[in-house]
Design a protein around this motif. Sequence first.
Motif, PDB file in Angstrom:
ATOM      1  N   LYS A  83       0.817  -1.213   0.000  1.00 34.22           N
ATOM      2  CA  LYS A  83       0.000   0.000   0.000  1.00 34.22           C
ATOM      3  C   LYS A  83       0.855   1.270   0.000  1.00 34.22           C
ATOM      4  O   LYS A  83       0.348   2.357  -0.281  1.00 34.22           O
ATOM      5  CB  LYS A  83      -0.927   0.005   1.218  1.00 34.22           C
ATOM      6  N   ASN A  84       2.132   1.109   0.337  1.00 32.91           N
ATOM      7  CA  ASN A  84       3.032   2.274   0.423  1.00 32.91           C
ATOM      8  C   ASN A  84       4.301   2.007  -0.383  1.00 32.91           C
ATOM      9  O   ASN A  84       5.421   2.127   0.117  1.00 32.91           O
ATOM     10  CB  ASN A  84       3.382   2.557   1.886  1.00 32.91           C
ATOM     11  N   LYS A  85       4.121   1.663  -1.658  1.00 31.64           N
ATOM     12  CA  LYS A  85       5.259   1.272  -2.487  1.00 31.64           C
ATOM     13  C   LYS A  85       6.286   2.389  -2.651  1.00 31.64           C
ATOM     14  O   LYS A  85       7.477   2.127  -2.832  1.00 31.64           O
ATOM     15  CB  LYS A  85       4.770   0.803  -3.862  1.00 31.64           C
ATOM     16  N   ASP A  86       5.816   3.635  -2.565  1.00 32.00           N
ATOM     17  CA  ASP A  86       6.746   4.753  -2.703  1.00 32.00           C
ATOM     18  C   ASP A  86       7.706   4.841  -1.514  1.00 32.00           C
ATOM     19  O   ASP A  86       8.784   5.439  -1.615  1.00 32.00           O
ATOM     20  CB  ASP A  86       5.987   6.072  -2.860  1.00 32.00           C
ATOM     21  N   LEU A  87       7.329   4.237  -0.379  1.00 30.72           N
ATOM     22  CA  LEU A  87       8.182   4.250   0.814  1.00 30.72           C
ATOM     23  C   LEU A  87       8.827   2.887   1.097  1.00 30.72           C
ATOM     24  O   LEU A  87       9.703   2.797   1.955  1.00 30.72           O
ATOM     25  CB  LEU A  87       7.353   4.657   2.039  1.00 30.72           C
ATOM     26  N   SER A  88       8.381   1.855   0.377  1.00 32.86           N
ATOM     27  CA  SER A  88       8.785   0.492   0.731  1.00 32.86           C
ATOM     28  C   SER A  88      10.301   0.293   0.683  1.00 32.86           C
ATOM     29  O   SER A  88      10.884  -0.282   1.602  1.00 32.86           O
ATOM     30  CB  SER A  88       8.090  -0.520  -0.176  1.00 32.86           C
ATOM     31  N   ARG A  89      10.971   0.753  -0.384  1.00 34.56           N
ATOM     32  CA  ARG A  89      12.426   0.539  -0.470  1.00 34.56           C
ATOM     33  C   ARG A  89      13.152   1.278   0.645  1.00 34.56           C
ATOM     34  O   ARG A  89      14.119   0.749   1.204  1.00 34.56           O
ATOM     35  CB  ARG A  89      12.955   0.970  -1.831  1.00 34.56           C
ATOM     36  N   LYS A  90      12.699   2.472   0.981  1.00 35.98           N
ATOM     37  CA  LYS A  90      13.338   3.237   2.049  1.00 35.98           C
ATOM     38  C   LYS A  90      13.411   2.421   3.330  1.00 35.98           C
ATOM     39  O   LYS A  90      14.469   2.339   3.981  1.00 35.98           O
ATOM     40  CB  LYS A  90      12.558   4.526   2.304  1.00 35.98           C
ATOM     41  N   TYR A  91      12.307   1.783   3.684  1.00 38.38           N
ATOM     42  CA  TYR A  91      12.272   1.035   4.945  1.00 38.38           C
ATOM     43  C   TYR A  91      12.923  -0.341   4.814  1.00 38.38           C
ATOM     44  O   TYR A  91      13.582  -0.807   5.749  1.00 38.38           O
ATOM     45  CB  TYR A  91      10.833   0.933   5.448  1.00 38.38           C
ATOM     46  N   MET A  92      12.792  -0.987   3.668  1.00 38.93           N
ATOM     47  CA  MET A  92      13.483  -2.259   3.484  1.00 38.93           C
ATOM     48  C   MET A  92      14.996  -2.068   3.508  1.00 38.93           C
ATOM     49  O   MET A  92      15.736  -2.925   4.003  1.00 38.93           O
ATOM     50  CB  MET A  92      13.033  -2.927   2.184  1.00 38.93           C
ATOM     51  N   ASN A  93      15.473  -0.939   3.009  1.00 45.12           N
ATOM     52  CA  ASN A  93      16.909  -0.664   3.019  1.00 45.12           C
ATOM     53  C   ASN A  93      17.472  -0.487   4.423  1.00 45.12           C
ATOM     54  O   ASN A  93      18.688  -0.560   4.624  1.00 45.12           O
ATOM     55  CB  ASN A  93      17.217   0.587   2.199  1.00 45.12           C
ATOM     56  N   MET A  94      16.602  -0.263   5.404  1.00 46.13           N
ATOM     57  CA  MET A  94      17.073  -0.131   6.778  1.00 46.13           C
ATOM     58  C   MET A  94      17.541  -1.465   7.353  1.00 46.13           C
ATOM     59  O   MET A  94      18.211  -1.497   8.387  1.00 46.13           O
ATOM     60  CB  MET A  94      15.984   0.491   7.655  1.00 46.13           C
ATOM     61  N   ASN A  95      17.165  -2.547   6.688  1.00 44.55           N
ATOM     62  CA  ASN A  95      17.746  -3.852   7.011  1.00 44.55           C
ATOM     63  C   ASN A  95      18.937  -4.050   6.083  1.00 44.55           C
ATOM     64  O   ASN A  95      18.791  -4.426   4.919  1.00 44.55           O
ATOM     65  CB  ASN A  95      16.724  -4.972   6.811  1.00 44.55           C
ATOM     66  N   ASP A  96      20.131  -3.791   6.580  1.00 41.83           N
ATOM     67  CA  ASP A  96      21.336  -3.880   5.756  1.00 41.83           C
ATOM     68  C   ASP A  96      21.625  -5.294   5.263  1.00 41.83           C
ATOM     69  O   ASP A  96      22.276  -5.483   4.238  1.00 41.83           O
ATOM     70  CB  ASP A  96      22.564  -3.396   6.549  1.00 41.83           C
ATOM     71  N   ARG A  97      21.160  -6.286   5.992  1.00 41.66           N
ATOM     72  CA  ARG A  97      21.512  -7.670   5.659  1.00 41.66           C
ATOM     73  C   ARG A  97      20.858  -8.095   4.345  1.00 41.66           C
ATOM     74  O   ARG A  97      19.656  -7.929   4.153  1.00 41.66           O
ATOM     75  CB  ARG A  97      21.094  -8.612   6.779  1.00 41.66           C
TER      76      ARG A  97
END
Length: 264
Positions: free
Chosen positions: A152-166
């Motif tokens: 539902k928030n694809k425009d923000l999804s990568r930003k938050y997924m990138n917070m998991n560096d692994r």
Amino acid sequence: MDYKKFKEDFFDNFEIVDIKRNIFNTEGVLTGYYEPVINAFSFPKKGSYPIYKHPSNISNIIDAEVTRKKINEGYLKNHNLEIAWVENEIEAFFLQIQGSGRLKLENKKIIKVRFAGSNNKKYTSLGRVLIQYGHMEKKNIDMYKIKNWLYKNKDLSRKYMNMNDRYIYFEEYSGNIKGSSGLELVPNISLAVDKRFIKTGEAIVIQSVDKRKDLFIGVAHDEGVAIKGYNRLDLFAGYGLLAEEKAAKLNKKILARKLIPKIK
């Protein structure tokens, strides 16, 4: 069957002990994991996302330990590392969390992939990140809710997924999936554990805190980067949609004890 009767009726040759013997009846948590089946392509398609082999299998020049963010900026492109391209980055992210899966190509061919190493960066829970930033509440959070929020928030999804560096790399395999022990995973029996406290092959009696008569035996066949602590267990649910549904909703308080053969 309650715990006392379970012990008395079936285990005259075993003793049931606390995983840390100096702690009794301390609550733990049981969650689930599974093998997802994901639509994929043998070629890059708009919106698709690559599933990468481990760079060390191709070249020593490529730095395998770069962050998720740098990989998402294209660091691994043009090195012939792609196994396939899954339908989108969100599905790829959850494939990495599960550690194995089945990629269903456009020609119906199935490619089985499993964990082949990581970038050795710290794992950060996406659920905790979304709670921290006020996007979700801690109460009743599960994988479905997290995934739905990302869609539902694809425009923000990568930003938050990138917070998991692994970042997880994969390899193709045939046959049945195996855990880190090298043993085949058995749905609803195999457990991922913290091997500092539970050894490969040890049997664990798992009892629900809320329903004391709800108990079963699992076996330590696997481990996971997010599975930390003597009272933290992850149950393998199998593969496909039914397994996904069970794993996504499994998050319950438990009591866990080792089943140890008695020395005679």
